[in-house]
Design a protein around this motif. Structure first.
Motif, PDB file in Angstrom:
ATOM      1  N   THR A  73     -28.425 -22.873  -8.389  1.00  0.00           N
ATOM      2  CA  THR A  73     -27.849 -21.789  -7.590  1.00  0.00           C
ATOM      3  C   THR A  73     -26.330 -21.806  -7.554  1.00  0.00           C
ATOM      4  O   THR A  73     -25.719 -20.799  -7.209  1.00  0.00           O
ATOM      5  CB  THR A  73     -28.351 -21.893  -6.138  1.00  0.00           C
ATOM      6  OG1 THR A  73     -27.942 -23.175  -5.613  1.00  0.00           O
ATOM      7  CG2 THR A  73     -29.854 -21.792  -6.072  1.00  0.00           C
ATOM      8  N   GLN A  74     -25.725 -22.958  -7.863  1.00  0.00           N
ATOM      9  CA  GLN A  74     -24.277 -23.129  -7.714  1.00  0.00           C
ATOM     10  C   GLN A  74     -23.828 -22.700  -6.321  1.00  0.00           C
ATOM     11  O   GLN A  74     -22.828 -22.015  -6.155  1.00  0.00           O
ATOM     12  CB  GLN A  74     -23.539 -22.311  -8.775  1.00  0.00           C
ATOM     13  CG  GLN A  74     -24.222 -22.387 -10.115  1.00  0.00           C
ATOM     14  CD  GLN A  74     -23.273 -22.780 -11.225  1.00  0.00           C
ATOM     15  OE1 GLN A  74     -22.154 -22.332 -11.284  1.00  0.00           O
ATOM     16  NE2 GLN A  74     -23.746 -23.647 -12.101  1.00  0.00           N
ATOM     17  N   VAL A  78     -26.849 -24.258   2.312  1.00  0.00           N
ATOM     18  CA  VAL A  78     -27.540 -23.133   2.948  1.00  0.00           C
ATOM     19  C   VAL A  78     -27.699 -21.989   1.950  1.00  0.00           C
ATOM     20  O   VAL A  78     -28.800 -21.456   1.749  1.00  0.00           O
ATOM     21  CB  VAL A  78     -26.753 -22.631   4.189  1.00  0.00           C
ATOM     22  CG1 VAL A  78     -27.398 -21.379   4.766  1.00  0.00           C
ATOM     23  CG2 VAL A  78     -26.651 -23.730   5.231  1.00  0.00           C
ATOM     24  N   GLY A  79     -26.584 -21.650   1.310  1.00  0.00           N
ATOM     25  CA  GLY A  79     -26.574 -20.530   0.369  1.00  0.00           C
ATOM     26  C   GLY A  79     -27.564 -20.728  -0.771  1.00  0.00           C
ATOM     27  O   GLY A  79     -28.075 -19.753  -1.334  1.00  0.00           O
ATOM     28  N   HIS A  86     -35.083 -16.985  -1.106  1.00  0.00           N
ATOM     29  CA  HIS A  86     -35.912 -17.382   0.038  1.00  0.00           C
ATOM     30  C   HIS A  86     -35.042 -17.604   1.273  1.00  0.00           C
ATOM     31  O   HIS A  86     -34.879 -18.719   1.752  1.00  0.00           O
ATOM     32  CB  HIS A  86     -36.712 -18.641  -0.293  1.00  0.00           C
ATOM     33  CG  HIS A  86     -37.602 -18.452  -1.476  1.00  0.00           C
ATOM     34  ND1 HIS A  86     -38.777 -17.741  -1.406  1.00  0.00           N
ATOM     35  CD2 HIS A  86     -37.464 -18.834  -2.759  1.00  0.00           C
ATOM     36  CE1 HIS A  86     -39.341 -17.715  -2.609  1.00  0.00           C
ATOM     37  NE2 HIS A  86     -38.558 -18.368  -3.454  1.00  0.00           N
ATOM     38  N   LYS A  87     -34.512 -16.473   1.730  1.00  0.00           N
ATOM     39  CA  LYS A  87     -33.574 -16.505   2.836  1.00  0.00           C
ATOM     40  C   LYS A  87     -34.166 -17.199   4.071  1.00  0.00           C
ATOM     41  O   LYS A  87     -33.464 -17.895   4.804  1.00  0.00           O
ATOM     42  CB  LYS A  87     -33.221 -15.057   3.190  1.00  0.00           C
ATOM     43  CG  LYS A  87     -31.857 -14.892   3.749  1.00  0.00           C
ATOM     44  CD  LYS A  87     -31.469 -13.440   3.893  1.00  0.00           C
ATOM     45  CE  LYS A  87     -30.177 -13.409   4.699  1.00  0.00           C
ATOM     46  NZ  LYS A  87     -29.873 -12.155   5.290  1.00  0.00           N
ATOM     47  N   ASN A  88     -35.483 -17.020   4.263  1.00  0.00           N
ATOM     48  CA  ASN A  88     -36.098 -17.603   5.459  1.00  0.00           C
ATOM     49  C   ASN A  88     -36.103 -19.122   5.466  1.00  0.00           C
ATOM     50  O   ASN A  88     -36.345 -19.733   6.487  1.00  0.00           O
ATOM     51  CB  ASN A  88     -37.548 -17.132   5.599  1.00  0.00           C
ATOM     52  CG  ASN A  88     -37.591 -15.671   5.942  1.00  0.00           C
ATOM     53  OD1 ASN A  88     -36.596 -15.130   6.439  1.00  0.00           O
ATOM     54  ND2 ASN A  88     -38.719 -15.014   5.659  1.00  0.00           N
ATOM     55  N   ASP A 336     -18.096 -21.032   0.817  1.00  0.00           N
ATOM     56  CA  ASP A 336     -18.969 -20.051   0.155  1.00  0.00           C
ATOM     57  C   ASP A 336     -19.335 -18.893   1.072  1.00  0.00           C
ATOM     58  O   ASP A 336     -19.287 -17.736   0.673  1.00  0.00           O
ATOM     59  CB  ASP A 336     -20.309 -20.699  -0.236  1.00  0.00           C
ATOM     60  CG  ASP A 336     -20.211 -21.576  -1.474  1.00  0.00           C
ATOM     61  OD1 ASP A 336     -19.161 -21.586  -2.123  1.00  0.00           O
ATOM     62  OD2 ASP A 336     -21.219 -22.252  -1.777  1.00  0.00           O
ATOM     63  N   GLU A 337     -19.741 -19.214   2.273  1.00  0.00           N
ATOM     64  CA  GLU A 337     -20.368 -18.184   3.103  1.00  0.00           C
ATOM     65  C   GLU A 337     -19.361 -17.374   3.909  1.00  0.00           C
ATOM     66  O   GLU A 337     -19.628 -16.234   4.265  1.00  0.00           O
ATOM     67  CB  GLU A 337     -21.403 -18.811   4.056  1.00  0.00           C
ATOM     68  CG  GLU A 337     -22.464 -19.665   3.362  1.00  0.00           C
ATOM     69  CD  GLU A 337     -23.402 -18.867   2.447  1.00  0.00           C
ATOM     70  OE1 GLU A 337     -23.866 -17.799   2.884  1.00  0.00           O
ATOM     71  OE2 GLU A 337     -23.647 -19.331   1.303  1.00  0.00           O
TER      72      GLU A 337
END
Ligand code: PHE
Length: 469
Positions: A73-74, A78-79, A86-88, A336-337
């Motif tokens: 995912t790099q 969390v991200g 699969h945000k959940n 990142d977020e």
């Protein structure tokens, strides 16, 4: 899924850089401070064998899975779950960040002790061992040392992935290896060294119980920095060309190797002081702060200062590469977020974590309130704030996090996708025995054992139920 620009996230310059950084995360206070005494208490060589099985059989699939999720995912801890669609499940990452923040908050205090001891021994203050209790309850001194330590950590992280973490690891890890080998070689020449080794390693199966296995697994898990996304984060800076399986094997070998050598260094020293008599030695991790300075004092000059200061410098280096990885987890999350600049992210997170650590700093005698902070159900003696944080984060959240990560990978993300990621840089992986082993680990073995560990810890720590009695 759109590919994200990765240029401003940073990447490792080389495979070796990644391995050194990840091994640096793994090798820490756990290896040098705790491992040797776990071995001595847990039946010597018998414990080492159990420990090796825990690392290579139970923890290895978790290690590989974390790195693979990161690299695929790099993204930060969390991200990564969101990026896999699969945000959940991103709560696993939040739990990881919480664990990292909590662990760093007290780990930095202990690292401050180690660093303070280095400074004291450099000045030849060998009586520090007898003043350990006084030293750690002196809040102003510990504040000074722990702030210095947090600043060092923050400084390394703020310079970025390759020019900060990787560069520091490339200096600190070889120096650490050099120091530990040198010190161990020296201590093996002392009188009664073999008695120390005997006490350390000769298997005593009568000491091996289920509780030993439980301790070995907890120690292995903590020592490999698993269950909180540190390896997801470090994996996210890894190139697709690198072979994750061989990297993970090297990281595990380094971690185990340094832990075993730490015992070869420590026990001959203790044997030297006590003429090979271990009957009065109180085990436990306090020993390295209380007993070792006395050993250094008894060495002929100038070895006392060199070996003594060298030992605590070694401990500080080991701690530093671990605090760096602990801080990088929340830092990469907010970079990142929330699109915060790295330097700003580092300042925010290190300040917050330092503040969270203040009650821990005060809980070793300076403040009665924090020193005797809570009494668990079914227990008589109160535990300190620092112990409470440790019990919650490293003992409870890590196995829970690790279990959820492998369950997620096996059943939600799916093991075939994991395999595909692992096949990058390792073209023969799919269909190999290695693949079957990893799949079996993440589907059945690791989640079951980690789940049991988690439940036992909760029952034991917080509800006074001791399943081993
Ligand atoms: N593995 C480190 C040690 O042995 C501690 C650590 C745990 C570091 C979790 C990062 C994440 O001391």
């Amino acid at each position: 899924m759109a590919t994200q620009p990765t240029t401003n996230r940073g990447t490792w310059n080389s495979k070796l850089g990644f391995i050194l950084a990840a091994a640096g995360s793994a090798v820490g206070l756990g290896n040098i401070w705790k491992f040797p005494f776990e071995v001595a208490d847990g039946g010597g060589g018998a414990f080492v064998v159990i420990y090796l099985v825990c690392c290579f059989v139970l923890c290895f699939p978790v290690l590989v899975t974390e790195i693979a999720i990161g690299r695929k995912t790099q993204k930060n801890a969390v991200g990564a779950f969101t990026a896999l669609g699969h945000k959940n499940w991103r709560f696993i990452g939040w739990l990881g960040i919480l664990s990292g923040v909590l662990i760093l908050s007290f780990y930095n205090v202990v690292a401050g002790w180690a660093f303070g001891y280095f400074i004291e021994l450099l000045q030849g203050h060998f009586d520090i061992g007898g003043r350990f209790g006084e030293f750690i309850s002196d809040w102003s001194t510990i504040t000074l040392y722990s702030i210095i330590f947090m600043i060092l950590t923050a400084f390394i992280i703020s310079s970025g992935v390759s020019s900060g973490i990787e560069r520091a690891s490339k200096i600190l890890m070889p120096s650490l290896l050099f120091m530990i080998l040198g010190l161990a070689a020296y201590s093996l020449t002392l009188d009664n060294a073999m008695k120390g080794i005997e006490f350390y390693l000769v298997p005593d199966f009568s000491k091996v119980t289920l509780e030993t296995v439980y301790n070995a697994l907890g120690q292995a898990f903590f020592s490999l920095s698993l269950g909180m996304g540190a390896l997801i984060t470090y994996g996210s800076y890894l190139s697709k060309k690198d072979n994750i399986i061989t990297s993970a094997a090297l990281i595990t070998l380094t971690d185990v190797g340094i832990a075993i050598i730490a015992g070869l260094l420590m026990f001959p020293l203790v044997a030297y002081l006590n003429n090979g008599d271990f009957s009065n030695i109180e085990g436990g991790p306090g020993l390295i702060f209380t007993v070792l300075p006395g050993v250094f004092e008894s060495l002929s000059s100038p070895y006392g200062i060199i070996v003594g200061a060298g030992f605590f410098l070694l401990l500080s280096f080991a701690a530093l590469t671990s605090t760096v990885s602990l801080l990088e987890v929340p830092v990469s999350y907010i970079i990142d977020e929330f699109h915060v600049k790295r330097k700003k992210a580092v300042i925010i997170m290190s300040t917050i974590i330092y503040l969270i650590g203040i009650p821990s700093l005060l809980s070793n005698g300076s403040s009665a309130f924090f020193t005797e902070f809570v009494t668990y159900i079914g227990s008589v003696s109160p535990v300190s704030f620092m112990d409470l944080v440790e019990h919650l984060s490293s003992d409870t959240f890590l196995p829970l996090g690790g279990m959820m990560i492998v369950v997620f990978a096996a059943y939600v993300w799916k093991k075939e996708n994991l395999s595909q990621e692992l096949a990058n840089g390792n073209p023969n992986f799919i269909g190999s025995l290695n693949e079957k082993f990893i799949h079996f680990g993440i589907q059945y073995l690791s989640p079951t054992i980690l789940g049991i560990i988690f439940l036992l810890t909760v029952a034991n720590r917080f509800f006074g139920y001791n399943p081993f009695e």
